[in-house]
Write an enzyme that holds these catalytic residues in place. Structure first.
Site, PDB file in Angstrom:
ATOM      1  N   SER A  39      47.218 -76.159  58.782  1.00  0.00           N
ATOM      2  CA  SER A  39      48.045 -77.048  58.005  1.00  0.00           C
ATOM      3  C   SER A  39      49.142 -77.974  58.952  1.00  0.00           C
ATOM      4  O   SER A  39      49.817 -78.607  58.271  1.00  0.00           O
ATOM      5  CB  SER A  39      49.204 -76.319  56.744  1.00  0.00           C
ATOM      6  N   ASN A  57      54.834 -66.011  54.643  1.00  0.00           N
ATOM      7  CA  ASN A  57      54.848 -66.342  53.316  1.00  0.00           C
ATOM      8  C   ASN A  57      56.155 -66.696  52.592  1.00  0.00           C
ATOM      9  O   ASN A  57      56.250 -67.641  51.877  1.00  0.00           O
ATOM     10  CB  ASN A  57      54.282 -65.185  52.480  1.00  0.00           C
ATOM     11  N   LYS A  87      48.102-119.696  43.547  1.00  0.00           N
ATOM     12  CA  LYS A  87      48.401-118.710  43.044  1.00  0.00           C
ATOM     13  C   LYS A  87      49.588-117.910  43.805  1.00  0.00           C
ATOM     14  O   LYS A  87      49.877-117.987  44.915  1.00  0.00           O
ATOM     15  CB  LYS A  87      47.336-117.630  43.199  1.00  0.00           C
ATOM     16  N   GLU A 133      51.767-104.650  40.575  1.00  0.00           N
ATOM     17  CA  GLU A 133      50.282-104.085  40.253  1.00  0.00           C
ATOM     18  C   GLU A 133      50.336-102.925  40.801  1.00  0.00           C
ATOM     19  O   GLU A 133      49.814-101.838  40.531  1.00  0.00           O
ATOM     20  CB  GLU A 133      49.313-104.904  40.526  1.00  0.00           C
TER      21      GLU A 133
HETATM   22  N1  ARG Z   1      50.513 -72.353  56.464  1.00  0.00           N
HETATM   23  C1  ARG Z   1      50.584 -71.252  55.472  1.00  0.00           C
HETATM   24  C2  ARG Z   1      50.765 -72.051  54.051  1.00  0.00           C
HETATM   25  O1  ARG Z   1      51.079 -73.044  53.924  1.00  0.00           O
HETATM   26  C3  ARG Z   1      51.741 -70.615  55.880  1.00  0.00           C
HETATM   27  C4  ARG Z   1      51.662 -69.176  55.242  1.00  0.00           C
HETATM   28  C5  ARG Z   1      50.536 -68.339  55.859  1.00  0.00           C
HETATM   29  N2  ARG Z   1      50.409 -67.030  55.160  1.00  0.00           N
HETATM   30  C6  ARG Z   1      49.370 -66.338  55.359  1.00  0.00           C
HETATM   31  N3  ARG Z   1      49.173 -64.982  54.830  1.00  0.00           N
HETATM   32  N4  ARG Z   1      48.370 -66.649  55.641  1.00  0.00           N
HETATM   33  O2  ARG Z   1      50.526 -71.325  52.963  1.00  0.00           O
END
Ligand code: ARG
Length: 393
Positions: A22, A110, A283, A290
């Protein structure tokens, strides 16, 4: 080093490894991640898990990371970072050595992502409230400038009754006041701190949760760690609120487009916010309007993506939740960039008050007033309506 490689015998499939990251999008959370990490560092020292000297070393490392994130453009070019949490740990260890690995004691990503996202949404709400104030200020100024000028009010897109131009413009103020209050409402509910929730069952160290919450300007710690690590209601609420604002903006954009046609000729599109045609030299097109009308589709689509991602998700954290980030970030970015543009448009659009006034004086829009005049003379309303209707015929 990965944050979890100990129990693995085989390396991850390379393509999967890159695909599941991510960091390409959650890097925008870095300053929230650092703020939450500072609070956690102080809590670690407070419960004796690290020494005061280690606390200071970690805090200084975190502040160097913050400085670099602000000033070095290539800072985020890290081919190995899995997410923003991993990135900060890697940077910290580079800066201060193995003491950097102590930062993660007693916490889980988490609770971190849940905290970072709450801080992100809270900050976005605060910025948006300022932008709403500017936007409504622009509408109010135009309403004041319109003075006593009248225009037709429409129902079924047919001329219905004459109203003040200001009356029409103030209808939009009502919508955006509701939007602003929806955001404050969302802010109140989200302002609780997940830190100390751990992975799901709570912290493994006696961290002072109230202290961490206070440091981050949260009202209190969250109540239940299972919920706190898996809750994205605040994301959904926020993006739903944005959908409604986008909807209001799309209605406004549609009216401005209609009113700018030669058929209405109530407004002239401001050149700085219009574009031309590559083919037809005469135009001037209302592209801003839009696009505003169409942006609503993406924001509403993102709301739907969030609903469907969270639907049926068992407790507590599941990696699915990582997928809630991009719809949130995209909707926020869209709204943050759109509001200043519509404000600029509203300040520079030209109202043709005489044409509006003229349109208000034709089309028998005084018919209901005439019927009411007869009612005042004692004629039953239904019969008065019929008589004036015949006169119109
Ligand atoms: N990048 C993860 C997310 O956005 C962070 C949490 C990851 N937690 C795990 N147990 N793999 O959800």
């Amino acid at each position: 080093m990965k944050m979890w490689s100990g129990r693995f015998r085989q390396p991850l499939d390379e393509k999967f490894e890159r695909w599941q990251r991510s960091f390409p999008f959650d890097c925008i959370l870095i300053h929230y991640e650092l703020a939450a990490s500072r609070a956690h560092t102080r809590a670690l020292a407070l419960c004796g898990a690290i020494s005061d000297a280690e606390r200071e070393t970690i805090l200084s490392g975190l502040s160097q990371i913050a400085d670099r994130a602000k000033s070095i453009a290539s800072f985020f070019a890290d081919p190995d970072a899995e997410d923003v949490h991993h990135f900060v740990e890697k940077q910290l260890v580079t800066l201060i050595g193995d003491t950097g690995y102590k930062l993660h004691s007693g916490r889980s990503r988490n609770e971190q992502i849940a905290t970072d996202l709450r801080l992100y949404v809270r900050d976005s709400i605060d910025t948006l409230q300022g932008l709403f104030a500017d936007w409504m200020g622009a509408i109010l100024d135009r309403a004041k400038q319109a003075g006593e000028a009248a225009m037709p009010a429409y129902t079924h897109m047919q001329r219905a009754e004459p109203v003040l131009v200001a009356h029409w413009l103030l209808a939009y103020i009502e919508m955006f006041l509701r939007d602003a209050s929806r955001l404050s409402d969302c802010r109140k509910r989200l302002n609780l701190c997940p830190l100390g929730s751990g992975a799901v069952a709570g912290a493994t160290l006696p961290l002072d949760r109230a202290e961490m919450a206070a440091e981050l300007y949260f009202d209190a710690p969250t109540g239940n760690s299972i919920d706190a690590t898996s809750d994205r209601d605040f994301v959904l609420e926020f993006v739903s609120a944005l959908s409604q604002t986008a909807l209001h903006l799309s209605r406004w954009a549609e009216e401005m487009l209609l009113f700018s046609t030669q058929e209405y000729a109530f407004v002239s599109l401001p050149e700085p916010y219009s574009t031309g045609s590559s083919a037809m030299p005469q135009k001037k097109n209302g592209d801003l309007l839009e696009l505003v009308r169409a942006k609503a589709a993406r924001i509403i689509g993102n709301q739907n993506a969030l609903l469907v991602t969270i639907k049926g998700l068992p407790l507590a954290y599941n990696k699915d939740l990582q997928e809630t980030q991009q719809p949130l970030f995209e909707s926020t970015r869209t709204m943050l960039t759109m509001l200043p543009l519509v404000t600029g448009f509203m300040r520079s659009v030209e109202f043709h008050l005489e044409s509006m006034q003229k349109a208000a004086q034709s089309g028998f829009m005084n018919a209901w007033a005439a019927a009411t005049y007869l009612v005042r003379l004692g004629i039953p309303s239904r019969l008065a309506h019929e008589q004036v209707g015949k006169a119109v015929r």
